[in-house]
Design an enzyme around this catalytic site. Structure first.
Site: not given
Length: 313
Positions: A9, A165, A192
């Protein structure tokens, strides 16, 4: 929008950040290649390494699982492969896909831009009082801004954020509100990299009641949407509370081509920032760091350090 599996990520949040600058993206992913024109089964990508852009060439073979699904990053569109191929090139640059398991977002933004990173921590130390203005200025300059939620395992919590994340910051605004006790609220927009419905669920989220306090005409200027695309707004105060820090990678003239430099800022957005931050932002439409480079090499017994030959041990 690319999708990823746990572990990379940090790279995908950086990749999501450079998509905001089409010129910079084309510097990394040259657009003179596809699956039709003189196709020979290879692709090349560019990364900034040791002060210069380095070309990395990969073939079109991508690792898949037993059910024919791409093992690592992939797009929601079945006919879109640029993010998976770019990740393969980045894995080749670092030696393997395993080398991409866990990293820092700013490491990838530097490799994708040639910029210089400044980091601010929220949990370990007190952030600057003018940090919101710093972020707003960085967006004006076209900087790549990434952040992460504390945690060791990627797992969605009750607020909609994913622990451990990485995210990227795509906007910062002082939003006008129709209430008597205050005139505005500081908001930041985040993305995101999963690009799905996993988004912030708290105050000022996509369909939160707080948006009723904002005039409709202003919401149109902000291009407010309520789609399950991974992008959302939240207050700057909640941002400081829920994230462990922010990394701002500032671009420099050596890392930009002419097109990327011209696309750094939308004039309307700059005017808006000037209007909302009259005491903090200048009128300059475009700003970048100035860079001075000195080339040289380490020479034994001259510049490489250590004791001279004529010194007794």
């Amino acid at each position: 929008m690319p999708i990823l599996l746990p572990g990379d990520c940090w790279f995908m949040s950086a990749l999501s950040a450079i998509t905001l600058n089409p010129g910079l993206l084309r510097r990394v992913v040259p657009d003179d290649q596809d699956f039709t024109r003189k196709y020979i089964g290879i692709f090349h990508f560019r990364f900034w390494q040791c002060g210069e852009w380095v070309d990395i060439v990969v073939d079109d073979q991508l690792p898949v699982s037993y059910d024919n699904q791409l093992c690592f990053s992939h797009s929601r569109s079945e006919n879109e492969f640029w993010s998976a191929l770019l990740e393969k090139a980045y894995a080749k640059l670092h030696g393997s896909y395993g080398a991409l398991d866990a990293g820092k977002c700013y490491e990838a933004t530097e490799d994708l831009s040639g910029g210089v990173t400044e980091r601010f921590f929220f949990q370990k130390e007190e952030p600057p009082r003018n940090l919101f203005s710093i972020i707003a200025k960085a967006i004006q300059r076209g900087s790549l801004i990434t952040c992460s939620v504390p945690g060791n395992i990627e797992e969605e919590n009750e607020s909609g954020l994913v622990a451990g994340h990485g995210y990227c910051v795509t906007g910062a605004r002082q939003c006008k509100v129709n209430v008597p006790w205050k005139s505005h609220v500081d908001l930041v927009r985040l993305r995101n990299p999963w690009g799905d419905e996993v988004e912030w669920k708290g105050a000022w989220s996509d369909e939160a009641e707080e948006w009723r306090l904002v005039p409709e005409e202003y919401k149109k200027k902000m291009k407010l949407t309520a789609e399950a695309d991974g992008e959302f707004w939240m207050t700057f105060r909640e941002f400081l509370k829920n994230f462990e820090g922010v990394s701002i990678t500032s671009l420099n003239p050596h890392s930009l081509n002419k097109e990327a430099l011209l696309c750094m800022n939308d004039l309307a957005a700059v005017v808006n920032q000037i209007y909302l931050h009259q005491n903090n932002l200048s009128v300059t439409k475009r700003k970048v760091w100035e860079v001075v480079t000195y080339d040289g090499s380490w020479v034994r017994n001259s510049t490489a350090g250590g004791a001279p030959n004529n010194v007794s041990k």
